[in-house]
Write an enzyme that holds these catalytic residues in place. Structure first.
Site, mmCIF file in Angstrom:
data_model
loop_
_atom_site.group_PDB
_atom_site.id
_atom_site.type_symbol
_atom_site.label_atom_id
_atom_site.label_comp_id
_atom_site.label_asym_id
_atom_site.label_seq_id
_atom_site.Cartn_x
_atom_site.Cartn_y
_atom_site.Cartn_z
ATOM 1 N N CYS A 13 0.838 -1.194 0.000
ATOM 2 C CA CYS A 13 0.000 0.000 0.000
ATOM 3 C C CYS A 13 0.876 1.248 0.000
ATOM 4 O O CYS A 13 2.103 1.173 0.035
ATOM 5 C CB CYS A 13 -0.934 0.019 1.202
ATOM 6 S SG CYS A 13 -0.077 0.189 2.789
ATOM 7 N N CYS A 16 3.557 1.698 2.685
ATOM 8 C CA CYS A 16 4.826 0.999 2.464
ATOM 9 C C CYS A 16 5.765 1.870 1.628
ATOM 10 O O CYS A 16 6.947 2.037 1.960
ATOM 11 C CB CYS A 16 4.587 -0.318 1.734
ATOM 12 S SG CYS A 16 3.521 -1.487 2.605
ATOM 13 N N ASP A 411 8.485 28.290 -33.108
ATOM 14 C CA ASP A 411 9.586 28.625 -33.996
ATOM 15 C C ASP A 411 9.154 28.283 -35.425
ATOM 16 O O ASP A 411 8.523 27.248 -35.653
ATOM 17 C CB ASP A 411 10.828 27.822 -33.604
ATOM 18 C CG ASP A 411 11.977 28.046 -34.563
ATOM 19 O OD1 ASP A 411 12.390 29.197 -34.719
ATOM 20 O OD2 ASP A 411 12.438 27.054 -35.159
#
Length: 729
Positions: A13, A16, A411
């Site tokens: 989970c 952890c 550009d």
């Protein structure tokens, strides 16, 4: 500083992941990010610390860590291997738990001694079936931590022990169905969650599968099949129809069409011949090719793409860090709420069974998994889908930038236009044959290396066809800045500026031809005058052509609420001509800007309060890309531009810009939707459980569904479709 990726085992989970991250970050100079969805840790560490030190810290926290072998699936985020162990455990547990649940919840099916039979069936479920939870909870207790496994282990164990107590007293008020059902439902949820998480890495797995395993190399005149690991820069490889190109290189012989769709998102094969670059991983569809290798191994474009994607997937968005802080204290708070619930129900004079049910429901319903999976699964799917479409998102912070951008600076050369000069028109003097004009002028220009000359020569060949070859040229001369001259088919041919032809060759442009040339120059095109035998014979118009999809891309940028601005070092006339073709207004054209001035333009727009994205492809764009709030590098551009950008667009199509912004925004929206669900679910569910309104089994089902929902919601990003449409000319 060095960087590594560790494969982490034992995480269940978000708590952890947060715990491992904290332990690693306590080391001096270490910066670690742990990803629950991909079960990896990305760690930057100083030279004073070794990888072994990092692994030791993870193991001391109660988890496993290892450096994945190069080239293995585990070496890449999002490539979780299939695991048949959980599936076998799940099938056995379901076979044992379902009879317990049925007989416990349907009184008509009960028989004498049914409770003891249920106990016999439930015991292996609660011990062997729930062993992963008990084992993880015990490890966490030993390290002074608590995770989701702690909640499940405590809840299941409490339900089982209460049932033993009730049976010993001769009471039928057992909770064996809760202990069995909760275990089965959570294992079922984890199984489907794992499958969904593996699916979320499908796009990157498919990308990595593009890499060829071996190649045919020409050495000492012989063709030898060798593993790609033995290729070296300078080798010449032979690529037959249907084979993958083993490394980046330049075609040295042959002609074919290359399928680069998986790498660039470009749906049509690209024609290549001698001198054209090719990318490793693309498929040769027709003729045989010889390719001179220029980049191998980790330096190839495919390897760089995979590296960029995995780094992006290992990161965390700002919104996820809030979830991490919450999940770090979530489990202890939930255990506290469960105890308060139990005491409050007993203090209120309610039956012990009711108090126990409410407390267990609180333990079971509260799962921080959905919070931990909210961001990484969406990033995993979004970045993987982007890689399929030739859109590389460098990190989660980029997603936040795309949401705020309101101006896109483009550009001109190489981004809006092809960046290559092309013959756009042929003007003939009165009485002059166009074929003769193309033949003589094309032959002389073919002897020059100037881009304009190359455009005229290529255009002449295309118009004349194979039936009319260009004649040989002698006495060729390049008159720097003015034009070229040479002898072709017995004629002294000169091409160049009208003023040069008048001064050096005494050639005057006829009035009819001068009018057409003036109109072409007014539209931003370059005009080359051609003459021989004492007279001007015609003129060619040459221009940097606009990409076929640029106009549609500009329309889509506006549809996303963005203001497109054209930025170029070209003169005003050429800039406005291109802007007119793609639909950019005159007030949004900034021309005559030197490379260093591009940064100043970006800063000026930012000073006006605008959030600016910049799209470019050249070395001279790198500084502006870095200055912009969001830098988008065209993948056909230079390494400097790509390094300075936040998003890299592998295909050179301008439609990739709105695609990239839209995909990034959708990924961010999915992250936020996941987190909204994860937080909202817990905020609503825990009070309901504490009030006794949720059966523990229903709580377990809802908890499993929350994680599956988050992953499934993220998987919807796999259906994202680009705006690109193949040009039908």
């Amino acid at each position: 500083m060095s960087a590594t990726e560790l494969a982490i085992g034992g995480m269940t989970c978000a708590s952890c992941a947060t715990r491992i991250e904290k332990k690693l970050n306590k080391l001096d100079g270490v910066t670690a990010t742990v990803n629950l969805a991909t079960e990896t840790a990305r760690v930057d560490f100083p030279s004073a610390i070794t990888i072994e030190d990092l692994i030791t810290v993870v193991e001391q926290a109660g988890y496993t860590a290892a450096v994945p072998a190069p080239g293995s699936e585990a070496a890449h985020s999002g490539t979780l291997p299939a695991d048949t162990g959980p599936r076998r455990r799940l099938l056995v547990i379901l076979a044992l738990a379902i009879p317990v649940i049925v007989v416990s919840m349907l009184p008509p099916l009960r028989f004498p001694g049914w409770a003891w039979v249920a106990l016999a069936l439930a015991t292996p479920v609660v011990t062997w079936g729930a062993w992963p939870f008990h084992r993880a909870a015990a490890i966490n207790v030993r390290h002074g931590a608590a995770t989701m496994d702690t909640l499940v282990s405590v809840g299941v164990t409490a339900a089982y022990l209460w049932s033993l107590y009730a049976l010993a007293r001769g009471s039928g008020d057992t909770y064996l169905e809760v202990a069995s059902g909760v275990t089965a439902l959570i294992l079922l949820g984890r199984y489907f969650e794992g499958r969904s998480r593996r699916r979320s890495g499908d796009a990157l797995r498919a990308l990595l599968a593009l890499a060829a395993k071996d190649a045919s190399v020409l050495r000492d005149g012989n063709e030898t099949r060798v593993p790609v690991s033995q290729l070296a820069v300078g080798d010449v490889i032979v690529v037959r129809p249907g084979e993958k190109i083993a490394a980046d290189g330049i075609v040295s012989g042959g002609r074919s069409a290359i399928d680069a769709s998986m790498l660039t998102g470009e749906p049509l094969p690209v024609e290549v011949s001698a001198g054209d670059p090719v990318t490793g991983g693309c498929v040769n569809t027709s003729g045989s090719l010889r390719v001179g290798v220029t980049r191998v191994g980790a330096d190839t474009q495919l390897a760089q793409i995979a590296r960029l994607v995995t780094q992006a997937q290992a990161g965390k968005a700002a919104v996820q860090r809030l979830a991490d802080r919450v999940s770090a204290v979530f489990v202890p708070v939930v255990i506290g709420i469960a105890l308060v619930t139990l005491i409050a129900w007993l203090a209120a004079g309610q039956p012990a069974a009711s108090a126990f049910t409410a407390a267990v429901a609180v333990l079971i319903i509260a799962c921080p998994c959905a919070m931990g999976l909210a961001t990484p699964t969406a990033l995993l799917v979004g970045t993987g889908r982007g890689a399929q479409l030739g859109i590389l998102i460098k990190g989660p912070e980029v997603l936040e930038s795309t949401r705020r951008v309101d101006t896109v600076v483009l550009d001109k050369t190489g981004t809006v236009t092809t960046g290559r000069m092309a013959l756009t028109g042929v003007l003939t003097a009165p009485g002059q044959d166009a074929t003769e004009l193309l033949t003589l002028a094309g032959a002389v220009e073919d002897a020059s290396e100037h881009p304009i000359a190359a455009a005229i020569a290529a255009g002449a060949r295309a118009r004349l066809g194979d039936a009319t070859p260009l004649p040989a040229v002698s006495d060729f001369a390049n008159h720097q800045g003015h034009g070229v001259s040479g002898l072709a088919a017995g004629h002294a041919v000169a091409l160049g500026r009208a003023s040069w032809l008048a001064d050096e060759w005494a050639l005057t442009v006829p009035r009819e031809l001068a009018g057409g040339a003036a109109r072409a120059e007014a539209s931003g095109q370059t005009v080359v005058i051609v003459g021989w035998d004492g007279a001007v014979r015609g003129a060619f118009t040459v221009a940097d052509t606009v990409k076929t999809t640029s106009r549609e891309a500009i329309e889509k940028l506006r549809a996303l609420g963005l203001r497109p601005v054209l930025l170029t070092g070209d003169n005003e006339r050429a800039a406005h001509a291109v802007a007119g073709q793609v639909g950019i207004g005159a007030r949004d054209v900034i021309a005559g800007v030197l490379p260093a001035g591009k940064v100043d333009v970006i800063k000026a727009l930012q000073d006006e309060g605008r959030v600016v994205a910049m799209a470019g492809d050249g070395v001279n764009d790198a500084a502006a890309l870095a200055q912009a709030d969001l830098g988008l590098a065209m993948g056909t551009g230079t390494d400097a531009a790509i390094e300075a950008s936040d998003l890299t667009l592998v295909r050179g199509d301008l439609l990739a810009v709105p695609d990239a912004i839209e995909l990034s925004r959708r990924t961010l929206a999915t992250v936020k939707g996941n987190l909204y669900w994860a937080f909202g679910y817990n905020v609503a569910a825990i009070p309901l459980a504490a009030l006794g309104l949720l059966n523990p089994m229903i709580a377990a089902a809802a908890m499993a569904f929350s994680s599956i929902f988050v992953v499934s919601n993220s998987l919807r990003l796999r259906r994202f479709q680009p705006a690109y449409r193949p040009f039908q000319g």
